[in-house]
Design a protein around this motif. Structure first.
Motif, PDB file in Angstrom:
ATOM      1  N   THR A 224       0.832  -1.199   0.000  1.00 23.25           N
ATOM      2  CA  THR A 224       0.000   0.000   0.000  1.00 23.25           C
ATOM      3  C   THR A 224       0.868   1.251   0.000  1.00 23.25           C
ATOM      4  O   THR A 224       0.630   2.192  -0.767  1.00 23.25           O
ATOM      5  CB  THR A 224      -0.912   0.010   1.244  1.00 23.25           C
ATOM      6  OG1 THR A 224      -1.608  -1.224   1.275  1.00 23.25           O
ATOM      7  CG2 THR A 224      -1.895   1.153   1.204  1.00 23.25           C
ATOM      8  N   ASN A 227       2.445   1.725  -3.356  1.00 26.07           N
ATOM      9  CA  ASN A 227       1.456   2.207  -4.330  1.00 26.07           C
ATOM     10  C   ASN A 227       1.151   3.678  -4.123  1.00 26.07           C
ATOM     11  O   ASN A 227       1.097   4.448  -5.086  1.00 26.07           O
ATOM     12  CB  ASN A 227       0.152   1.413  -4.201  1.00 26.07           C
ATOM     13  CG  ASN A 227       0.256   0.080  -4.900  1.00 26.07           C
ATOM     14  OD1 ASN A 227       1.151  -0.107  -5.737  1.00 26.07           O
ATOM     15  ND2 ASN A 227      -0.601  -0.838  -4.570  1.00 26.07           N
ATOM     16  N   LEU A 228       0.958   4.040  -2.843  1.00 21.27           N
ATOM     17  CA  LEU A 228       0.647   5.446  -2.543  1.00 21.27           C
ATOM     18  C   LEU A 228       1.809   6.335  -2.964  1.00 21.27           C
ATOM     19  O   LEU A 228       1.609   7.401  -3.552  1.00 21.27           O
ATOM     20  CB  LEU A 228       0.372   5.610  -1.047  1.00 21.27           C
ATOM     21  CG  LEU A 228      -1.003   5.129  -0.599  1.00 21.27           C
ATOM     22  CD1 LEU A 228      -1.098   5.137   0.912  1.00 21.27           C
ATOM     23  CD2 LEU A 228      -2.078   6.043  -1.186  1.00 21.27           C
ATOM     24  N   ARG A 230       4.010   5.825  -5.246  1.00 23.05           N
ATOM     25  CA  ARG A 230       4.076   5.935  -6.707  1.00 23.05           C
ATOM     26  C   ARG A 230       2.982   6.862  -7.232  1.00 23.05           C
ATOM     27  O   ARG A 230       3.215   7.710  -8.075  1.00 23.05           O
ATOM     28  CB  ARG A 230       3.957   4.543  -7.338  1.00 23.05           C
ATOM     29  CG  ARG A 230       5.130   4.293  -8.269  1.00 23.05           C
ATOM     30  CD  ARG A 230       5.052   2.944  -8.932  1.00 23.05           C
ATOM     31  NE  ARG A 230       5.337   1.871  -7.997  1.00 23.05           N
ATOM     32  CZ  ARG A 230       4.648   0.735  -7.948  1.00 23.05           C
ATOM     33  NH1 ARG A 230       3.640   0.530  -8.743  1.00 23.05           N
ATOM     34  NH2 ARG A 230       4.980  -0.203  -7.089  1.00 23.05           N
ATOM     35  N   THR A 231       1.759   6.683  -6.658  1.00 26.93           N
ATOM     36  CA  THR A 231       0.646   7.514  -7.106  1.00 26.93           C
ATOM     37  C   THR A 231       0.914   8.986  -6.816  1.00 26.93           C
ATOM     38  O   THR A 231       0.697   9.853  -7.672  1.00 26.93           O
ATOM     39  CB  THR A 231      -0.652   7.089  -6.393  1.00 26.93           C
ATOM     40  OG1 THR A 231      -0.792   5.683  -6.548  1.00 26.93           O
ATOM     41  CG2 THR A 231      -1.844   7.805  -6.961  1.00 26.93           C
ATOM     42  N   VAL A 232       1.403   9.257  -5.589  1.00 28.78           N
ATOM     43  CA  VAL A 232       1.660  10.651  -5.225  1.00 28.78           C
ATOM     44  C   VAL A 232       2.764  11.241  -6.108  1.00 28.78           C
ATOM     45  O   VAL A 232       2.667  12.388  -6.558  1.00 28.78           O
ATOM     46  CB  VAL A 232       2.028  10.745  -3.729  1.00 28.78           C
ATOM     47  CG1 VAL A 232       2.596  12.107  -3.409  1.00 28.78           C
ATOM     48  CG2 VAL A 232       0.801  10.484  -2.893  1.00 28.78           C
ATOM     49  N   GLN A 234       3.458  10.379  -9.082  1.00 31.09           N
ATOM     50  CA  GLN A 234       2.855  10.593 -10.404  1.00 31.09           C
ATOM     51  C   GLN A 234       2.027  11.884 -10.399  1.00 31.09           C
ATOM     52  O   GLN A 234       2.127  12.708 -11.307  1.00 31.09           O
ATOM     53  CB  GLN A 234       1.971   9.384 -10.731  1.00 31.09           C
ATOM     54  CG  GLN A 234       1.073   9.551 -11.964  1.00 31.09           C
ATOM     55  CD  GLN A 234       1.875   9.394 -13.241  1.00 31.09           C
ATOM     56  OE1 GLN A 234       3.019   8.935 -13.193  1.00 31.09           O
ATOM     57  NE2 GLN A 234       1.321   9.816 -14.353  1.00 31.09           N
ATOM     58  N   LEU A 235       1.230  12.054  -9.330  1.00 35.02           N
ATOM     59  CA  LEU A 235       0.403  13.263  -9.219  1.00 35.02           C
ATOM     60  C   LEU A 235       1.283  14.506  -9.138  1.00 35.02           C
ATOM     61  O   LEU A 235       0.969  15.533  -9.744  1.00 35.02           O
ATOM     62  CB  LEU A 235      -0.503  13.170  -7.990  1.00 35.02           C
ATOM     63  CG  LEU A 235      -1.681  12.222  -8.144  1.00 35.02           C
ATOM     64  CD1 LEU A 235      -2.455  12.129  -6.834  1.00 35.02           C
ATOM     65  CD2 LEU A 235      -2.610  12.702  -9.250  1.00 35.02           C
ATOM     66  N   GLU A 238       2.487  15.263 -12.517  1.00 36.50           N
ATOM     67  CA  GLU A 238       1.417  15.829 -13.339  1.00 36.50           C
ATOM     68  C   GLU A 238       1.120  17.265 -12.918  1.00 36.50           C
ATOM     69  O   GLU A 238       0.894  18.139 -13.748  1.00 36.50           O
ATOM     70  CB  GLU A 238       0.158  14.965 -13.236  1.00 36.50           C
ATOM     71  CG  GLU A 238       0.254  13.753 -14.151  1.00 36.50           C
ATOM     72  CD  GLU A 238      -0.832  12.739 -13.892  1.00 36.50           C
ATOM     73  OE1 GLU A 238      -1.824  13.072 -13.207  1.00 36.50           O
ATOM     74  OE2 GLU A 238      -0.674  11.593 -14.366  1.00 36.50           O
TER      75      GLU A 238
END
Ligand SMILES: Nc1ncnc2c1ncn2[C@@H]1O[C@H](COP(=O)(O)OP(=O)(O)O)[C@@H](O)[C@H]1O
Ligand SMILES: [Mg+2]
Length: 490
Positions: A224, A227-228, A230-232, A234-235, A238
């Motif tokens: 988790t 994943n978080l 990586r997501t953060v 990525q955000l 962006e």
């Protein structure tokens, strides 16, 4: 939290210990008491028999003093009852004052010829007694001892048993302590990690893997977190990109306003001067009108370039793709700019590609690209210089076009930004030459829209080469495809 878990586990073990002790005491204690009592009873019975024997089976004729000394030796109170229940002798009381004992259970039993026994509370002595009675020749002989002594012994045995149980639990307690410490350490690690996740710190050290459900939970939490993270990330990327685009958009609006304002102000100023009377001044009126025209032309170029750029950028340009010979595409553009080159005494050297592959493109767009590159090359090349144009197959399925000049060249620090809107190496000079600063941005977008790439190679004072590719899907390869035969033309 960890400590609480630890104490809970220890507490559970202690509870278990209490239950075990209670059970041991209840089950074993009862058995022990019963065994002890029955053992004591048979011993007392034995003593009573011994007493009977010692008296020569003639107890009834014994005197009080001897009776008392025998009772002491037997360790209890001795009572002799006749077959009718009448007390004949007693080591501790006056027989005459004692009531009939016929109905005492142990006496009744002994008078019936069997060993009898009973436990009873003595109101006179305020304590429980164990009574044992045996049949003798003169009736029944009873021996009585206070139970307190028996109870004391049973209790001490019970205590020792409980102590042993508790002792047996010590290793269990140690194991439980060790286990709970380990467990609570792992749980607190997991809680800490989850807390970091909740706080938004996704870079925390991952939990050590391990077996069991906690290991599984650790693994899932690690996953988790990853994943978080990586997501953060990525955000964040962006977000940064959006901010960059927003900055570019704002810069663009400011640039456009600025570019439009100068010619507009000039037009307004000269128009007012003319209206204020300069129109009748033969020395100046034509000059002013020419300035006005020049600025109007500039406005026209700017708006035209802006329109083209936004059309291509927004993908609203309608391309009509087909296969064309590179030569066909280049010749037309060269012919358009030949007068401009001639006026500046710049030679255009062109090498057509005989028998090369056709490119798949929109001819209008390619025309616009080449015109822009040629226009720049001519503009930034001093008189007497030359511009070389050509195309060759750079690799299978791709043709590369180039426009090379012997002009001023571009400093390397400007190269990365050269294709940005309004980016100019020398703003004043560009404007003086009628440039809008949008040409290369348009070129970049037009090339991209047709599936190609654009780049520049340049060295100050040694000229620049602009290159762009276009797809050539038809035949790939072919003799002489990468040879360019330079033909001179002015
Ligand atoms: N062939 C060239 N030689 C030297 N500098 C060039 C050349 N082509 C373009 N540049 C530089 O790139 C800038 C941007 O070009 P461009 O977008 O066509 O704008 P403009 O031609 O309107 O100035 C120019 O202002 C100039 O500084
Ligand atoms: Mg230009």
């Amino acid at each position: 939290v960890t400590l609480r878990l630890f104490f809970r586990l220890i507490g559970a073990v202690l509870c278990l210990l209490a239950i075990a002790m209670f059970a041991v005491d209840f089950l074993a204690g009862n058995v022990v008491e019963r065994n002890y009592l029955s053992h004591f009873r048979s011993e007392l019975t034995g003593r009573a028999r011994l007493l009977d024997k010692a008296s020569g089976s003639d107890l009834a004729r014994m005197d009080g003093a001897r009776m008392r000394s025998l009772a002491r030796a037997a360790g209890g109170r001795v009572t002799l009852v006749d077959p009718g229940g009448v007390v004949l002798l007693d080591s501790e009381a006056e027989p005459a004052r004692m009531e009939n004992h016929r109905n005492r259970p142990e006496i009744a039993e002994a008078l019936a010829g069997r060993d009898g026994h009973a436990i009873r509370h003595s109101h006179t002595l305020a304590t429980d007694f164990l009574y044992v009675a045996i049949p003798v020749s003169s009736g029944a002989l009873r021996l009585a001892v206070p139970l307190a002594e028996v109870r004391r012994q049973v209790n001490s045995l019970r205590l020792r048993m409980l102590a042993a149980t508790a002792l047996a639990f010590l290793p269990a307690l140690a194991v439980a302590a060790w286990f709970s410490r380990r467990l609570s350490a792992r749980v607190s690690d997991i809680i800490g990690f989850a807390g970091e996740l909740a706080k938004g710190n996704f870079g925390a050290r991952p939990l050590p893997a391990g077996g069991g459900h906690l290991g599984l939970l650790s693994g899932k939490l690690n996953e988790t977190g990853e994943n978080l993270r990586r997501t953060v990330a990525q955000l964040d990327r962006e977000h940064a990109e959006l901010e960059r685009l927003e900055r570019i958009r704002k810069d663009f609006v400011i640039n456009v306003s600025h570019e439009l304002r100068t010619p507009l102000a000039s037009i307004q100023g000269y128009t007012e001067t003319l209206l204020d009377g300069a129109i009748d001044d033969p020395d100046h009126n034509l000059r002013f009108l020419r300035i006005i025209r020049h600025n109007a032309e500039r406005l026209g170029r700017l708006t035209a370039d802006l329109l083209t750029l936004s059309r291509v950028e927004l993908g609203r340009q309608n391309f009509e793709f087909a296969e064309y010979e590179p030569d066909e595409l280049l010749s037309e553009a060269i012919d358009t700019l030949r007068p401009l080159a001639a006026k500046k005494s710049v030679a255009i050297l062109y090498a057509p590609l005989p028998g090369g592959p056709n490119v798949y493109c929109d001819p209008e767009a390619v025309h616009e690209i080449v015109i822009n590159l040629l226009d720049n090359a001519i503009k930034y090349t001093p008189e007497g210089g030359s511009v070389t144009v050509g195309a060759h197959q750079s690799r299978p399925g791709e043709v590369e076009f180039f426009v090379r000049d012997t002009g001023s060249g571009i400093p390397s620090e400007d190269l990365p930004r050269l294709f940005e809107r309004f980016y100019r190496v020398d703003k004043g000079r560009s404007r003086e030459l009628g440039g809008t600063g949008l040409g290369l941005a348009i070129v970049k977008h037009l090339v991209k829209a047709q599936g190609g790439e654009v780049r520049v190679e340049s060295e100050p004072q040694r000229g620049s080469t602009f290159l762009f590719t276009l797809p050539a899907p038809g035949e790939s390869g072919g003799a002489g495809a990468s040879t360019d035969l330079t033909r001179s033309s002015t």
